[in-house]
Design a protein around this motif. Structure first.
Motif, PDB file in Angstrom:
ATOM      1  N   ASN A 164       0.810  -1.218   0.000  1.00 51.39           N
ATOM      2  CA  ASN A 164       0.000   0.000   0.000  1.00 51.39           C
ATOM      3  C   ASN A 164       0.847   1.274   0.000  1.00 51.39           C
ATOM      4  O   ASN A 164       0.518   2.247  -0.669  1.00 51.39           O
ATOM      5  CB  ASN A 164      -0.949  -0.008   1.199  1.00 51.39           C
ATOM      6  N   THR A 165       1.946   1.262   0.737  1.00 48.46           N
ATOM      7  CA  THR A 165       2.798   2.443   0.776  1.00 48.46           C
ATOM      8  C   THR A 165       3.548   2.631  -0.535  1.00 48.46           C
ATOM      9  O   THR A 165       3.666   3.753  -1.055  1.00 48.46           O
ATOM     10  CB  THR A 165       3.807   2.344   1.937  1.00 48.46           C
ATOM     11  N   LYS A 172      -3.280   4.330  -5.931  1.00 43.91           N
ATOM     12  CA  LYS A 172      -3.541   4.304  -4.493  1.00 43.91           C
ATOM     13  C   LYS A 172      -4.998   4.585  -4.158  1.00 43.91           C
ATOM     14  O   LYS A 172      -5.643   5.436  -4.761  1.00 43.91           O
ATOM     15  CB  LYS A 172      -2.656   5.327  -3.778  1.00 43.91           C
ATOM     16  N   MET A 174      -6.982   6.014  -0.994  1.00 42.59           N
ATOM     17  CA  MET A 174      -6.669   6.767   0.210  1.00 42.59           C
ATOM     18  C   MET A 174      -7.861   6.794   1.163  1.00 42.59           C
ATOM     19  O   MET A 174      -9.016   6.849   0.733  1.00 42.59           O
ATOM     20  CB  MET A 174      -6.264   8.193  -0.151  1.00 42.59           C
ATOM     21  N   ASN A 176      -8.530   8.734   5.040  1.00 44.41           N
ATOM     22  CA  ASN A 176      -8.010   9.526   6.164  1.00 44.41           C
ATOM     23  C   ASN A 176      -6.520   9.807   6.026  1.00 44.41           C
ATOM     24  O   ASN A 176      -5.757   9.732   7.000  1.00 44.41           O
ATOM     25  CB  ASN A 176      -8.300   8.830   7.491  1.00 44.41           C
ATOM     26  N   SER A 178      -4.205   8.097   4.487  1.00 47.33           N
ATOM     27  CA  SER A 178      -3.319   6.936   4.373  1.00 47.33           C
ATOM     28  C   SER A 178      -3.693   6.098   3.165  1.00 47.33           C
ATOM     29  O   SER A 178      -4.873   6.013   2.797  1.00 47.33           O
ATOM     30  CB  SER A 178      -3.397   6.072   5.631  1.00 47.33           C
ATOM     31  N   SER A 179      -2.695   5.458   2.562  1.00 46.40           N
ATOM     32  CA  SER A 179      -2.946   4.531   1.465  1.00 46.40           C
ATOM     33  C   SER A 179      -3.380   3.190   2.057  1.00 46.40           C
ATOM     34  O   SER A 179      -2.635   2.558   2.804  1.00 46.40           O
ATOM     35  CB  SER A 179      -1.687   4.352   0.624  1.00 46.40           C
ATOM     36  N   VAL A 180      -4.599   2.743   1.732  1.00 46.95           N
ATOM     37  CA  VAL A 180      -5.157   1.544   2.352  1.00 46.95           C
ATOM     38  C   VAL A 180      -5.341   0.403   1.356  1.00 46.95           C
ATOM     39  O   VAL A 180      -5.701  -0.717   1.752  1.00 46.95           O
ATOM     40  CB  VAL A 180      -6.505   1.855   3.042  1.00 46.95           C
TER      41      VAL A 180
END
Length: 257
Positions: A164-165, A172, A174, A176, A178-180
């Protein structure tokens, strides 16, 4: 001379026991080694007896062992960031099956999601299985056969890397900040070059893209695009299977059943 009632009952009991034993000869142990809750979802193939459950929650460190119907085919995956709203509707940010409940009840994983795919007791009596990133990625996942009596290419497979990062920015998902999850190029761009699902798609016209090669480089035993069979499909005979989410985080899982 006709058999006595007692003998008849005993024979029926033995036949029934044999039938029941043969019906559920394989088990899946689904384990969550992530640091967060995962909600596994299960989808059975057409004309396949479904599991006793199609969705449940696994807290960090928990596992659940399920009996598998005979000749079962289908897929399972992990849902993340799930919640229930004030009306009781259940939904997940990744891997949602659009059932509005914890049970998927025939709903498929909405991409992107890492998939564990199985065809049990298939050609030659073998179990065929793979971990697929063709529909994208949301979780590290590993399939480990246990107690196999043989088979071709019978080994552990999966994707143990957190993608994910490292996911390309254009793929990606996203939440909140962050990449989820990481979309497939097919989902992101919808082109025949990436989807390989058109009427004229063949191994000659459908080649791995730079995006599928990103997945393949990180997870060489996982499916990365539609024709990635040679290095991605595995087969065992008479095995049980452990399917682990986030397999590198911990080797211990406490059972919930």
């Amino acid at each position: 001379m006709s058999a006595s009632p007692q003998i008849t009952v005993t024979l029926v009991a033995l036949i029934l026991l044999q039938y029941l034993t043969g019906s559920y000869s394989t088990t899946f142990t689904i384990a969550n080694n992530c640091k967060y809750t995962v909600w596994p979802g299960i989808l059975s193939g057409a004309d396949t007896t479904p599991f006793s459950t199609t969705g449940f929650a696994l807290q960090p460190g928990e596992s659940n062992t399920l009996a598998v119907p005979p000749k079962w085919s289908g897929r399972l995956w992990g849902r993340t960031l799930c919640s229930q709203d004030s009306t009781g509707k259940f939904s997940c940010v990744t891997g949602d099956c659009a059932s509005s409940t914890i049970e998927c009840v025939g709903g498929n994983a909405q991409p992107p999601a890492t998939l564990a795919e199985f065809t049990l007791n298939g050609a030659g009596g073998l179990d065929f299985f793979d971990v697929s990133l063709v529909d994208g990625y949301n979780l590290p996942l590993l399939i480990k056969p246990r107690g196999a009596t043989g088979g071709g290419n019978c080994m552990t497979t999966g994707c143990m890397v957190d993608l994910n990062t490292a996911c390309p920015t254009e793929l990606k998902v996203m939440s909140n900040g962050s990449s989820v999850a990481c979309k497939s190029a097919c989902e992101a761009f919808g082109d025949l070059q990436y989807c390989c699902n058109g009427a004229y798609a063949t191994p000659d016209t459908c080649k791995p893209s730079s995006y599928s090669q990103f997945f393949k480089s990180a997870c060489p035993r996982a499916y990365s695009y539609a024709y990635d069979d040679g290095t991605s499909t595995f087969a065992c005979a008479s095995a049980d299977y452990t399917i682990t989410f986030c397999p590198t985080i911990s080797s211990n899982a406490r059972k919930i059943n």
